[in-house]
Motif scaffolding. Structure first.
Motif, PDB file in Angstrom:
ATOM      1  N   PRO A   1       0.826  -1.204   0.000  1.00 57.04           N
ATOM      2  CA  PRO A   1       0.000   0.000   0.000  1.00 57.04           C
ATOM      3  C   PRO A   1       0.861   1.255   0.000  1.00 57.04           C
ATOM      4  N   SER A   2       0.314   2.306  -0.587  1.00 54.71           N
ATOM      5  CA  SER A   2       0.996   3.596  -0.671  1.00 54.71           C
ATOM      6  C   SER A   2       0.433   4.532   0.382  1.00 54.71           C
ATOM      7  N   GLN A   3       1.336   5.122   1.170  1.00 57.17           N
ATOM      8  CA  GLN A   3       0.935   6.140   2.133  1.00 57.17           C
ATOM      9  C   GLN A   3       1.795   7.385   1.931  1.00 57.17           C
ATOM     10  N   GLN A   4       1.185   8.530   2.168  1.00 64.12           N
ATOM     11  CA  GLN A   4       1.892   9.789   1.965  1.00 64.12           C
ATOM     12  C   GLN A   4       1.617  10.740   3.126  1.00 64.12           C
ATOM     13  N   MET A   5       2.591  11.600   3.378  1.00 64.88           N
ATOM     14  CA  MET A   5       2.479  12.629   4.403  1.00 64.88           C
ATOM     15  C   MET A   5       2.994  13.941   3.821  1.00 64.88           C
ATOM     16  N   PRO A   6       2.363  15.060   4.104  1.00 67.23           N
ATOM     17  CA  PRO A   6       2.917  16.334   3.630  1.00 67.23           C
ATOM     18  C   PRO A   6       4.329  16.545   4.159  1.00 67.23           C
ATOM     19  N   TRP A   7       5.214  17.040   3.294  1.00 66.07           N
ATOM     20  CA  TRP A   7       6.589  17.290   3.681  1.00 66.07           C
ATOM     21  C   TRP A   7       6.889  18.772   3.518  1.00 66.07           C
ATOM     22  N   THR A   8       8.105  19.170   3.766  1.00 69.30           N
ATOM     23  CA  THR A   8       8.444  20.589   3.924  1.00 69.30           C
ATOM     24  C   THR A   8       8.569  21.351   2.620  1.00 69.30           C
ATOM     25  N   GLY A   9       8.808  20.642   1.504  1.00 64.29           N
ATOM     26  CA  GLY A   9       9.036  21.305   0.230  1.00 64.29           C
ATOM     27  C   GLY A   9      10.476  21.717   0.000  1.00 64.29           C
ATOM     28  N   SER A  10      11.348  21.502   0.985  1.00 62.42           N
ATOM     29  CA  SER A  10      12.734  21.957   0.884  1.00 62.42           C
ATOM     30  C   SER A  10      13.693  20.787   0.701  1.00 62.42           C
ATOM     31  N   TYR A  11      14.627  20.941  -0.239  1.00 66.76           N
ATOM     32  CA  TYR A  11      15.665  19.936  -0.447  1.00 66.76           C
ATOM     33  C   TYR A  11      16.752  20.012   0.625  1.00 66.76           C
ATOM     34  N   ASP A  12      16.673  20.980   1.520  1.00 66.03           N
ATOM     35  CA  ASP A  12      17.656  21.096   2.599  1.00 66.03           C
ATOM     36  C   ASP A  12      17.291  20.255   3.813  1.00 66.03           C
ATOM     37  N   ASP A  13      16.064  19.743   3.857  1.00 60.85           N
ATOM     38  CA  ASP A  13      15.594  19.035   5.040  1.00 60.85           C
ATOM     39  C   ASP A  13      15.865  17.539   4.947  1.00 60.85           C
ATOM     40  N   TYR A  14      16.355  16.989   6.040  1.00 60.55           N
ATOM     41  CA  TYR A  14      16.632  15.565   6.185  1.00 60.55           C
ATOM     42  C   TYR A  14      15.476  14.916   6.944  1.00 60.55           C
ATOM     43  N   VAL A  15      15.258  13.621   6.694  1.00 61.62           N
ATOM     44  CA  VAL A  15      14.199  12.888   7.386  1.00 61.62           C
ATOM     45  C   VAL A  15      14.832  11.891   8.351  1.00 61.62           C
ATOM     46  N   LEU A  16      14.248  11.751   9.533  1.00 57.83           N
ATOM     47  CA  LEU A  16      14.738  10.795  10.515  1.00 57.83           C
ATOM     48  C   LEU A  16      14.461   9.373  10.037  1.00 57.83           C
ATOM     49  N   ALA A  17      15.515   8.549   9.988  1.00 58.73           N
ATOM     50  CA  ALA A  17      15.386   7.197   9.447  1.00 58.73           C
ATOM     51  C   ALA A  17      15.043   6.153  10.502  1.00 58.73           C
ATOM     52  N   ASN A  18      15.327   6.412  11.772  1.00 59.04           N
ATOM     53  CA  ASN A  18      15.367   5.353  12.784  1.00 59.04           C
ATOM     54  C   ASN A  18      14.130   4.479  12.852  1.00 59.04           C
ATOM     55  N   ALA A  19      12.957   5.055  13.022  1.00 59.29           N
ATOM     56  CA  ALA A  19      11.754   4.245  13.124  1.00 59.29           C
ATOM     57  C   ALA A  19      11.065   4.084  11.777  1.00 59.29           C
ATOM     58  N   LEU A  20      11.143   5.105  10.938  1.00 58.23           N
ATOM     59  CA  LEU A  20      10.389   5.117   9.686  1.00 58.23           C
ATOM     60  C   LEU A  20      10.816   4.013   8.732  1.00 58.23           C
ATOM     61  N   PHE A  21      12.120   3.828   8.544  1.00 56.27           N
ATOM     62  CA  PHE A  21      12.620   2.884   7.541  1.00 56.27           C
ATOM     63  C   PHE A  21      13.016   1.535   8.121  1.00 56.27           C
ATOM     64  N   SER A  22      12.768   1.315   9.414  1.00 60.73           N
ATOM     65  CA  SER A  22      12.971  -0.009   9.995  1.00 60.73           C
ATOM     66  C   SER A  22      11.775  -0.894   9.685  1.00 60.73           C
ATOM     67  N   CYS A  23      11.959  -2.188   9.844  1.00 60.57           N
ATOM     68  CA  CYS A  23      10.868  -3.135   9.615  1.00 60.57           C
ATOM     69  C   CYS A  23       9.835  -3.047  10.738  1.00 60.57           C
ATOM     70  N   THR A  24       8.677  -3.658  10.476  1.00 57.68           N
ATOM     71  CA  THR A  24       7.632  -3.822  11.477  1.00 57.68           C
ATOM     72  C   THR A  24       7.364  -5.310  11.646  1.00 57.68           C
ATOM     73  N   ASN A  25       7.161  -5.754  12.873  1.00 53.52           N
ATOM     74  CA  ASN A  25       6.853  -7.152  13.152  1.00 53.52           C
ATOM     75  C   ASN A  25       5.390  -7.244  13.573  1.00 53.52           C
ATOM     76  N   ILE A  26       4.579  -7.947  12.751  1.00 58.79           N
ATOM     77  CA  ILE A  26       3.162  -8.068  13.089  1.00 58.79           C
ATOM     78  C   ILE A  26       2.833  -9.433  13.693  1.00 58.79           C
ATOM     79  N   ILE A  27       3.831 -10.264  13.887  1.00 58.85           N
ATOM     80  CA  ILE A  27       3.815 -11.452  14.745  1.00 58.85           C
ATOM     81  C   ILE A  27       2.916 -12.573  14.250  1.00 58.85           C
ATOM     82  N   GLN A  28       1.617 -12.329  14.072  1.00 59.49           N
ATOM     83  CA  GLN A  28       0.660 -13.427  13.945  1.00 59.49           C
ATOM     84  C   GLN A  28       0.580 -14.072  12.568  1.00 59.49           C
ATOM     85  N   THR A  29       1.365 -13.657  11.594  1.00 61.62           N
ATOM     86  CA  THR A  29       1.223 -14.183  10.250  1.00 61.62           C
ATOM     87  C   THR A  29       2.454 -14.974   9.837  1.00 61.62           C
TER      88      THR A  29
END
Length: 353
Positions: A277-305
């Motif tokens: 699925p595709s999800q989007q969030m409004p961002w700053t519009g600036s190429y000078d801004d960095y995004v925090l990677a720690n939680a966003l780009f890590s995997c998720t464990n949903i356990i039951q599958t």
């Protein structure tokens, strides 16, 4: 023009090293919480105020399968989804509007156009330690053999010795689509980070056929080891330990998501037995801004599958900084997830690299 009340320092070349009209990322409280095995766990944390924001991070290195729980928060409360029985690092951070908190007698307080800056042994500021650039991704042109750099590994010049993981911020010259992020090492000895390219030609056009040139920096609450020199300010605690120095480069808060999560928007990536699925969030519009990677780009464990570890991947679409684009890899085609968007923010260094 509004009255200015605060502090500004410059170095010998005239570069601003501290400006309290801009919000440095300040630590209000760091703690660990332990999951109780429930699907949704709600934890009381009084230090989370209306002006605060929170980063929930793992303390483990499981390689490419390192995962973080989905997390949300409101004033006084943290909400974790499927935290299992593991221990998680919680960082309650400041947008600069919270009232001054109790602290010792050694530090700096400024009040500048409703931006409060407090720097002491408790209210530490996030300091940039290392930065660099790497290329990753797929390169292909008609008549050429496809070239792929699938993984990027970065080793810090010296380990970060804090208990909590350092925060890694990513930017790109243009297109960026990465996932499977993890910080290498462990508490007290964080040695670098690693991530995977997820470039998608059929979804994102020709820009996905070029190597992604990604800029990064590592920031931590570890005390800087530089001196103030002839230009600047240095703060030490009662024991003489340096908490802050203006010759260090601060990580600044430039934008914090106003909503609790991403919205379902954009086209999903589909295939036989596959749905991301595709999800989007409004961002700053600036190429000078960095995004925090720690939680966003890590995997998720949903356990039951049968496919419990799901890779979150995303970044920036070609020529577009108005949105942050995310997907959740789903080889089974069922149980799609939403990206973990509440515990991220945009940042940039106070001093250019």
């Amino acid at each position: 023009m509004a009255a200015q009340y605060g502090l500004r320092t410059k170095d010998a070349s005239g570069v601003i090293t501290l400006d309290t009209s801009i919000t440095p990322i300040r630590s209000l409280k760091m703690l660990t919480v332990t999951g109780d095995g429930s699907f949704d766990q709600y934890i009381s944390i009084p230090e989370i105020q209306a002006q605060s924001f929170v980063v929930v991070d793992t303390l483990e290195d499981r390689g490419e399968y390192t995962f973080s729980p989905q997390a949300w928060y409101s004033a006084g409360q943290l909400h974790l989804r499927q935290p299992q029985n593991l221990t998680w690092q919680v960082m309650v951070l400041s947008q600069g509007g919270e009232p001054f908190s109790a602290s010792g007698s050694y530090g700096i307080r400024t009040f500048n156009n409703n931006v409060r800056t407090q720097i002491d042994a408790i209210n530490k500021v996030l300091t940039v330690h290392y930065n660099g650039t790497f290329q990753i991704g797929t390169y292909w042109r008609p008549g050429m053999q496809t070239q792929v750099i699938e993984w990027a590994s970065v080793t810090f010049p010296k380990p970060i010795t804090t208990f909590e993981r350092p925060l890694i911020f990513l930017n790109a010259d243009n297109y960026m689509m990465v996932g499977n992020f993890h910080v290498m090492g462990g508490p007290g000895n964080w040695t670098g980070f690693r991530l995977k390219q997820w470039s998608q030609h059929y979804a994102h056009g020709s820009a996905a056929d070029d190597y992604m040139t990604i800029r990064w920096y590592c920031a931590s609450y570890q005390a800087p080891n530089t001196s103030a020199g002839q230009y600047g300010v240095s703060v030490r605690d009662a024991a003489g330990n340096r908490n802050f120095v203006t010759t260090a480069n601060l990580s600044l808060l430039n934008s914090q998501p106003a909503t609790n999560d991403f919205a379902n928007a954009g086209d999903p990536i589909t295939g036989t037995g596959y749905y991301a699925p595709s999800q989007q969030m409004p961002w700053t519009g600036s190429y000078d801004d960095y995004v925090l990677a720690n939680a966003l780009f890590s995997c998720t464990n949903i356990i039951q599958t049968s496919q419990p570890i799901r890779a979150n991947f995303g970044g920036f679409l070609p020529g577009n900084r108005s949105i942050l684009q995310m997907y959740c890899d789903n080889g089974s085609g069922i149980n799609p997830l939403t990206a973990n968007g509440r515990t991220l923010f945009a940042s940039r260094p106070m001093k250019p690299f």
